[in-house]
Each structure stands twice: as C-alpha cells, then as structure tokens.
Scaffold this motif. Sequence first.
Motif, PDB file in Angstrom:
ATOM      1  N   LEU A  29       3.571 -14.926  -6.520  1.00 54.08           N
ATOM      2  CA  LEU A  29       3.117 -14.692  -5.148  1.00 54.08           C
ATOM      3  C   LEU A  29       2.324 -13.396  -5.037  1.00 54.08           C
ATOM      4  CD1 LEU A  29       6.325 -15.847  -3.218  1.00 54.08           C
ATOM      5  CD2 LEU A  29       4.224 -17.127  -3.642  1.00 54.08           C
ATOM      6  N   ALA A  30       2.689 -12.385  -5.820  1.00 52.55           N
ATOM      7  CA  ALA A  30       1.914 -11.138  -5.829  1.00 52.55           C
ATOM      8  C   ALA A  30       0.511 -11.380  -6.372  1.00 52.55           C
ATOM      9  CB  ALA A  30       2.636 -10.081  -6.667  1.00 52.55           C
ATOM     10  N   GLY A  31       0.408 -12.217  -7.405  1.00 48.49           N
ATOM     11  CA  GLY A  31      -0.918 -12.560  -7.949  1.00 48.49           C
ATOM     12  C   GLY A  31      -1.764 -13.281  -6.923  1.00 48.49           C
ATOM     13  N   ASN A  32      -1.144 -14.134  -6.129  1.00 43.89           N
ATOM     14  CA  ASN A  32      -1.870 -14.841  -5.068  1.00 43.89           C
ATOM     15  C   ASN A  32      -2.389 -13.865  -4.021  1.00 43.89           C
ATOM     16  OD1 ASN A  32      -2.776 -17.181  -3.623  1.00 43.89           O
ATOM     17  ND2 ASN A  32      -1.035 -16.900  -2.239  1.00 43.89           N
ATOM     18  N   ILE A  33      -1.587 -12.861  -3.693  1.00 50.01           N
ATOM     19  CA  ILE A  33      -2.007 -11.862  -2.701  1.00 50.01           C
ATOM     20  C   ILE A  33      -3.184 -11.045  -3.230  1.00 50.01           C
ATOM     21  CG2 ILE A  33      -1.308  -9.725  -1.533  1.00 50.01           C
ATOM     22  CD1 ILE A  33       1.538 -10.924  -1.391  1.00 50.01           C
ATOM     23  N   SER A  34      -3.062 -10.528  -4.448  1.00 46.22           N
ATOM     24  CA  SER A  34      -4.131  -9.685  -4.997  1.00 46.22           C
ATOM     25  C   SER A  34      -5.414 -10.468  -5.205  1.00 46.22           C
ATOM     26  CB  SER A  34      -3.676  -9.051  -6.320  1.00 46.22           C
ATOM     27  OG  SER A  34      -3.350 -10.053  -7.268  1.00 46.22           O
ATOM     28  N   GLY A  35      -5.282 -11.775  -5.492  1.00 50.44           N
ATOM     29  CA  GLY A  35      -6.469 -12.593  -5.700  1.00 50.44           C
ATOM     30  C   GLY A  35      -7.153 -13.005  -4.414  1.00 50.44           C
ATOM     31  N   ASN A  36      -6.398 -13.118  -3.330  1.00 51.97           N
ATOM     32  CA  ASN A  36      -6.951 -13.606  -2.063  1.00 51.97           C
ATOM     33  C   ASN A  36      -7.332 -12.499  -1.092  1.00 51.97           C
ATOM     34  OD1 ASN A  36      -6.890 -16.725  -1.494  1.00 51.97           O
ATOM     35  ND2 ASN A  36      -5.122 -16.306  -2.802  1.00 51.97           N
ATOM     36  N   ILE A  37      -6.616 -11.382  -1.141  1.00 51.53           N
ATOM     37  CA  ILE A  37      -6.885 -10.311  -0.172  1.00 51.53           C
ATOM     38  C   ILE A  37      -7.175  -9.035  -0.945  1.00 51.53           C
ATOM     39  CG2 ILE A  37      -6.064  -9.238   1.966  1.00 51.53           C
ATOM     40  CD1 ILE A  37      -3.843 -11.353   1.981  1.00 51.53           C
ATOM     41  N   THR A  38      -8.431  -8.815  -1.236  1.00 50.46           N
ATOM     42  CA  THR A  38      -8.833  -7.672  -2.064  1.00 50.46           C
ATOM     43  C   THR A  38      -9.071  -6.411  -1.239  1.00 50.46           C
ATOM     44  OG1 THR A  38     -11.128  -8.422  -1.906  1.00 50.46           O
ATOM     45  CG2 THR A  38      -9.868  -9.146  -3.824  1.00 50.46           C
ATOM     46  N   ASP A  39      -9.364  -6.572   0.058  1.00 52.10           N
ATOM     47  CA  ASP A  39      -9.642  -5.421   0.920  1.00 52.10           C
ATOM     48  C   ASP A  39      -8.329  -4.756   1.337  1.00 52.10           C
ATOM     49  OD1 ASP A  39     -10.501  -3.590   2.725  1.00 52.10           O
ATOM     50  OD2 ASP A  39     -11.214  -5.016   4.218  1.00 52.10           O
ATOM     51  N   PRO A  40      -8.125  -3.468   1.000  1.00 43.70           N
ATOM     52  CA  PRO A  40      -6.868  -2.778   1.333  1.00 43.70           C
ATOM     53  C   PRO A  40      -6.565  -2.766   2.840  1.00 43.70           C
ATOM     54  CG  PRO A  40      -8.136  -1.501  -0.253  1.00 43.70           C
ATOM     55  CD  PRO A  40      -9.030  -2.612   0.201  1.00 43.70           C
ATOM     56  N   THR A  41      -7.610  -2.643   3.667  1.00 44.91           N
ATOM     57  CA  THR A  41      -7.415  -2.613   5.121  1.00 44.91           C
ATOM     58  C   THR A  41      -6.846  -3.947   5.611  1.00 44.91           C
ATOM     59  OG1 THR A  41      -9.263  -1.065   5.382  1.00 44.91           O
ATOM     60  CG2 THR A  41      -8.543  -2.263   7.349  1.00 44.91           C
ATOM     61  N   ASP A  65       0.808  -1.217   0.000  1.00 52.35           N
ATOM     62  CA  ASP A  65       0.000   0.000   0.000  1.00 52.35           C
ATOM     63  C   ASP A  65       0.843   1.270   0.000  1.00 52.35           C
ATOM     64  OD1 ASP A  65      -2.778  -1.027   0.112  1.00 52.35           O
ATOM     65  OD2 ASP A  65      -2.018  -2.008   1.900  1.00 52.35           O
ATOM     66  N   GLU A  66       2.029   1.181  -0.595  1.00 53.17           N
ATOM     67  CA  GLU A  66       2.854   2.382  -0.724  1.00 53.17           C
ATOM     68  C   GLU A  66       2.224   3.377  -1.693  1.00 53.17           C
ATOM     69  OE1 GLU A  66       6.721   1.019  -1.825  1.00 53.17           O
ATOM     70  OE2 GLU A  66       7.326   0.619   0.244  1.00 53.17           O
TER      71      GLU A  66
END
Length: 571
Positions: free
Chosen positions: A338-350, A299-300
């Motif tokens: 691994l970045a694709g896995n993060i964006s696909g699994n955790i969509t809420d910025p908080t 979230d930079e």
Amino acid sequence: RFNLGRRGRERKDRYFPKKGDDQAIALYLGLKLAPNGSIAVFCGRKSTAASVCKKAVEVIERGAPLALPSDFSDAQEIERLKHLHVENLGADAPASQSAAHGIFSHHGNTPHGIRLAVEHAMRDDLVRFVVCTSTLAQGVNLPIRYLIVTSVYQGMERIKVRDFHNLIGRAGRAGMHTEGSILFADPVIFDKRKARNDKWRWDQVKELLEPRNSEPCISNLLSVFDPIKSDDEKYTITMKALGFAKAYIDDPDEAAKLFAGIAAQHGDKKFSRDGVERQVAWRISLICAVESFLLSHWDESEDGLSEADVTRLAEGTLAFFLADDQKKEHIRELFQLLAGNISGNITDPTRRKIYGRTLYGIQDAKSIEGWVQTNADSLLSIVDETEALDLAWPLLTQHINSGVFTKFDKPEVLKEIAHGWIGGKSFSDLLKIIRKRKAKMRWGTQRREFKIDHVVEVCEGALAYDGALVVGAVSEFIETIDQDGTEDLINRLQIFQKRLKYGLPTETAIALYELGFSDRVITQDLAASLNLAATQKNDLVKALQKVRDGAGAVMEKYPAYFQERINELLE
C-alpha cells in the motif's frame, strides 16, 4: 401473570407477561422491582429496545396492576424529559409515550440530547428505569440496582464475555449501591438446565458469567486475513489478503464485483450476496484505513517514508503484536504494497499532506479531489448551505454507504430529508415527510415502513458523521483550486459541515450547541425565544447573561442536565 382481559376486537394477549416472551418478562420484572431501586433492561438490538418501550405503554394502558417507575421518580423531571422526547420524536413515538410513565430508552438511535439528559437523570436518581443496548456499557457510570437481560445475543452473535462483564459492571456501582443484581429474563435457561436438548442455554450463561472466559484482545486489521464466511458460518472460502489488495489497487470496482460473484457460485452453501458484499466492503475499509494511516505519517521526515519506516509502522500495530510469524510477514508485505501504491500515485508532497488530512483511503480521496476540480467554478459561486447541499448531493450519496441511508426506495425523498435536517426540522417532522411522499425502506425483496428510529439513524448517523467527513475532505481539496475566493469558500463549507453535523439552521444555533446545549430543539428555542444573533461563543455567553431571567425561564421546561449547563454559564 395478570389477566388484562380483552378490549373490543383487539387480538392482544390476555395475560401479562406471556409465557416465553422474554421482553414481556423483562418488563414485568422491571416494573415489579422499580420500587426497590434503579432498573436497566438490556436488549441486544436497538429495535428490541423500542419494542419493549412500546410493550410497556400497551401493558400500562391496559391496566396492569403494578406501580409505575414514574411513581418513584422526580415528577418535574419526568415531565421535562417527556417534553424533550415529544419535541424531538413526536407524541406518537414509543419512546415519548413510555417516557410519560418514567420508562426511557438509551441506544444508538436515541437522539444525542435525550441520551445525555437520561444519563444525567439516572445518575442523580431523578428517574429509575432505562431500556438500553450496550451503549449503556460504553463509559456511562449509572447507579443501576438491577440489570435485566432479555437476550445474550447482539444481532446474530452472542455477546462477548468481556463485553458482558463490562455491561453487568454497571449494576451495584461502588459508592452508589452495596450490591447489584443481574436477572436473566428467559425462564427456559434455568427450567430446562438439565434437559438434553436445552442444556446448552444454561451452559452458555455459566460461560458468560465466568470472567476467566473473557476473549483475548483482537485487532480489526487481522480480520483482513480471514476467509469469506457463509451466512451460517459453516462454510468458508479462502481469500488471500495480498491478492485482494492488489486487485483492489488495480481496479476497485472489479475487485468488489469479483468477490461478490461468490454468492452466485456458492448459493447452495448459503453465501448470500448481501453477506459476501458486506465482508468484501469490510476488507476494503481496512485497506483504506491502512492507506490513511500511512498517509498521516508520510511527511514526518523530509524524504517521506522509507521502506524501513513503513516496516516500523507495520510492526507498531496491535495486529502485528497479536499475529503469528506468518501473519506478521503478511502485515509487513501489506503495508509495503500500500505504501508503494501511495508513492507511485501521489508524488506531490503537498497533495500527500492533503490526502493524509482527509481520513480517507487513496481511491475515495482521489474521487473527492476529482469532483472538486470538476466543480470548482460551481463551488466558488455558491452563496449558502442550501446550494452547497444541492451541489454536493451526488458526492454525498456516493460516499455514504451506511445502513438505512442506502435503503430509500425514493432517493429524492432522502435529499428532502437532508434539507430538512440542516434546516432544523424535528425528527418527527422529517418522518412526516417520508410518509407523505410514501417512501419505503428496501429490505431484500420487501418494502418496510420507516420508523422514527430510522430517521435518527439517517440524520445523526449517516449525515452527521459520514456526510460531515465528506464535506471536510472537500474543504481540504479546495487548496488545490488556483482561483480567487477559495478562503471565503472554505469558511462557507465549514459552516455547511457543522450544519450537517448538528442538523441546525443558523450559526447562532450551532454556537449554542457547542456551548453545551447539545439538543437541536433546545438550541433553536433559546435562539428564537431570546432573539439571540451572536455567532461567537464568548459573545453568546455575554448575551445570555444580559437576559439571565429570560434564559432561565426558557430552560425551565427542559431536563436538569441542560438547566445545570445554563446555570454554569450564568454564574
């Protein structure tokens, strides 16, 4: 050699040092040279350091005609260090018994407060004999005159040349000595330097002593591309890092089981189950580290990480700098996967921000988040840290996977140890609990007795570090609970985290520890003897200044390191 004779029916070696016993020879050299200056006996293992201390006590008690290090040390400081050892480890611990003779241990399982006190005493020339592992080389500036090397191996591996030079750099420190000596305690190295079958020992030492042989810098991340190795490292099985990462993302448990099956398929080539599982666990930890790294940068910018941002982060790692062209591309691909896995699994910025603060990878962080959601009502109802430990115990055991912590044959005893730890019990009292409950350490198919060093490892290692990390992650996920009382709960969890970290029963003791009295025995003694009740550091300093004479009297029985700290606060 000295003839120590025999005592009763004891079948102990008559002569000291015994031929071929590197530890005994190192000890002999140390005792012989102690009148000339400070000594460090280097051991490759923590257990070896404990063994040398035990051997020292035995040899001294049997009347070896050598001067003792205590004869050339500050008598008061020896007595104070011995007292601190006994209070922490008990009178029967080898380290406590050797301390009485001026011989001190310094390794990963030496309690934090004792380690600080021994370092300070050595630095100020109050004591002059330490038995150590490579912890001595990790930023500790001590005036060592003689470094005696019992072994050039650390565990199963030979010590690296660069690590060895860091270690021997402790001998003959500039401004402390004009020169230093490094002694190898194994006489076979020199005696058989020309023998066909033993010449390799001599060559190995010469290689260690040549600075030009220092290994290049490495990156742990690059080892994710290494093959799985047999126990003797003679055989390898290729494992594609991207394939393993994909399997781990799809189903972590199945990925671990899949590669653990290698041991069953290739047992004839010495691929043991423990060896393979350890290597697989290491790769999983690297994947989790990359996930945590990406999450901490996510979230930079307002839009999160773009593909170009991920590539930039990958190319900024030491691993990328050291890699060849093929591995550089693999590193980029791994980071993108691994970045694709993060964006696909955790969509809420908080949630992503919370995940980034936990220092865990996605799978572990998800597991902790799920536990918090499931146990939200129970968490909000806890009234003290004892209840918090009972409630969080299943979560702690799930996420603490280090060393001795996982080897208790009676897990319920381990929980009792955890309660005793945050209750402020000494390591020796915790060992008594283990022995009273007749718990043993699982060691393959065998069972072994727990020793005091194992108790320190469980408490100051597993509970204080890994356990505190789990509780910190739980505190982060409390923000996701949409109920009243979360602020108070976070405060309680923060106290619980510090009790796990320091092994202390009260907020007053914790504040004293953080003021610089970094020993569990001393902080509790100060709080009880002076009736201290303040929980804020500034208030505690004022309270100590009001009872200046009493504080000085309490600290009189403890080592110089802690006396200097109380004097600084009372000025």
